[in-house]
Design a protein around this motif. Sequence first.
Motif, short mmCIF file in Angstrom:
data_model
loop_
_atom_site.label_atom_id
_atom_site.label_comp_id
_atom_site.label_asym_id
_atom_site.label_seq_id
_atom_site.Cartn_x
_atom_site.Cartn_y
_atom_site.Cartn_z
N THR A 141 4.82 -8.72 -7.41
CA THR A 141 4.66 -7.70 -6.74
C THR A 141 4.43 -8.03 -5.47
N LEU A 142 3.59 -9.02 -5.14
CA LEU A 142 2.61 -9.04 -4.00
C LEU A 142 4.38 -9.61 -2.63
N VAL A 143 5.33 -10.80 -3.51
CA VAL A 143 6.35 -11.15 -3.24
C VAL A 143 7.67 -10.06 -2.73
N ALA A 144 8.01 -8.64 -4.05
CA ALA A 144 8.19 -7.84 -3.91
C ALA A 144 7.52 -6.70 -2.21
N THR A 166 15.06 2.46 1.72
CA THR A 166 13.38 3.18 0.94
C THR A 166 13.81 2.66 -0.90
N GLN A 167 12.39 2.38 -0.99
CA GLN A 167 11.49 1.96 -2.26
C GLN A 167 11.94 2.48 -3.36
N PRO A 168 12.97 1.69 -4.18
CA PRO A 168 13.51 1.92 -5.27
C PRO A 168 11.99 2.66 -6.36
N PHE A 212 8.19 -2.91 -8.08
CA PHE A 212 7.54 -3.46 -9.06
C PHE A 212 6.09 -3.15 -9.65
N ALA A 213 5.01 -2.68 -8.58
CA ALA A 213 4.21 -2.35 -8.79
C ALA A 213 3.73 -1.51 -10.05
N ASP A 214 4.50 -0.21 -9.76
CA ASP A 214 4.55 0.65 -11.22
C ASP A 214 4.75 -0.39 -12.29
N ALA A 215 5.57 -1.25 -12.95
CA ALA A 215 5.76 -2.12 -13.41
C ALA A 215 4.32 -3.05 -13.69
#
Length: 402
Positions: free
Chosen positions: A119-122, A370-372, A376-379
Amino acid sequence: MTTAKPLRVGMVGYAFMGAAHSQAWRTAPRFFDLPLQPQLTAVAGRNASGVRAAADKLGWESAETDWRRLIERDDIDLIDICTPGNTHAEIAAAALEAGKHVLCEKPLANSVEEAERMTLVAEAAAKRGVFAMCGFSYRRTPALALAKRMVDEGRLGTIRHVRAQYLQDWLSDENAPMTWRLDKSKSGSGSLGDIGAHSIDAAQWITGQKITGVSALLETFVPERPLAGDLVGLGGHGDVGQDAPRGAVTVDDAAIFSARFEDTRFDGGATAGGAVGVFEATRYALGRKNAMRLELNGTKASLAFDFEDMNALSFYDAAESPDAGFRRIFVTEPEHPYVGNWWPTGHGLGYEHGFTHQVVDLVHALAQGTQPEPSFADALQVQRVLAAVEASAANSSQWQKV
């Protein structure tokens, strides 16, 4: 002939999910007007003959035997990860850092720590205009997308109960052979992460509420399975000869947990506060082939869904006809989510369409910069619920905060 800019895709893995994703990339631009034109540029797998055969069958232009080659190639814009969970973190991080968008199958990782790093990388990549999405494809089932719309409109009022089941039976034969899905080092967990993760994501997404605590039970019914045998679908027939080797099953066969959700208020003013939930996931429910079920009870109405009847949504509105019970909405009208791009009214869709809709939403988000979703934060939030379930089950089902 399209004049849209190409989106050149490299896919890692070519088995069950690889086939589903390949079909989606091929089909999406033929039924939807997309701002980018997907191109099936290359697929990667470790077995040279296997990946070449898959490329020919699934429609990929070329094949690689090392996923790192996909990331090194200048003619690839997006990496689609369809491999076991223990490989997700390394591939996704390398792709994002190389400036390539990522679609990663669920669950995001095999641990919260891995998911946090991803998530940090994303999030760092998103600041550079490089985006990542996790593939919780059931969000794109038209009936569930309609359920989400109805909840967002406040038609259920305050949500009190969430009931979620994911029931399959392909492991019911105790002599079905070992696969990577039964090895925790590769899969992370069993029924919990493989199918229960879908229920967790769908419940949180549709209600707009995060799960804040759980009390759980995990059970492994068959502790070892044949190492050799014939795979049929996800299961199959193991070698049960007297000297046939067997391997230890290191994941759960069934997961059951109760949950509490956070307080949330929708924009329309309807409160959805502190719902309670019950979740079940198993691959031992004889007769249930892919029963991904969800029911919500609110102060105004209830809705219910079962993927084995995926084109229908059951809805009960207490104000409309309190004595009539649930009514059946056949989700095949042009105004229903995604449906207008397919067949005439009444001609239902299938399992593969969720993956096509996933591609459609992803391509539109990438074109718009835009963020799809799900991000990764949701996951990561789903991963935290999975970890809390395991922690509770390991501690005599004591309440575990997420």
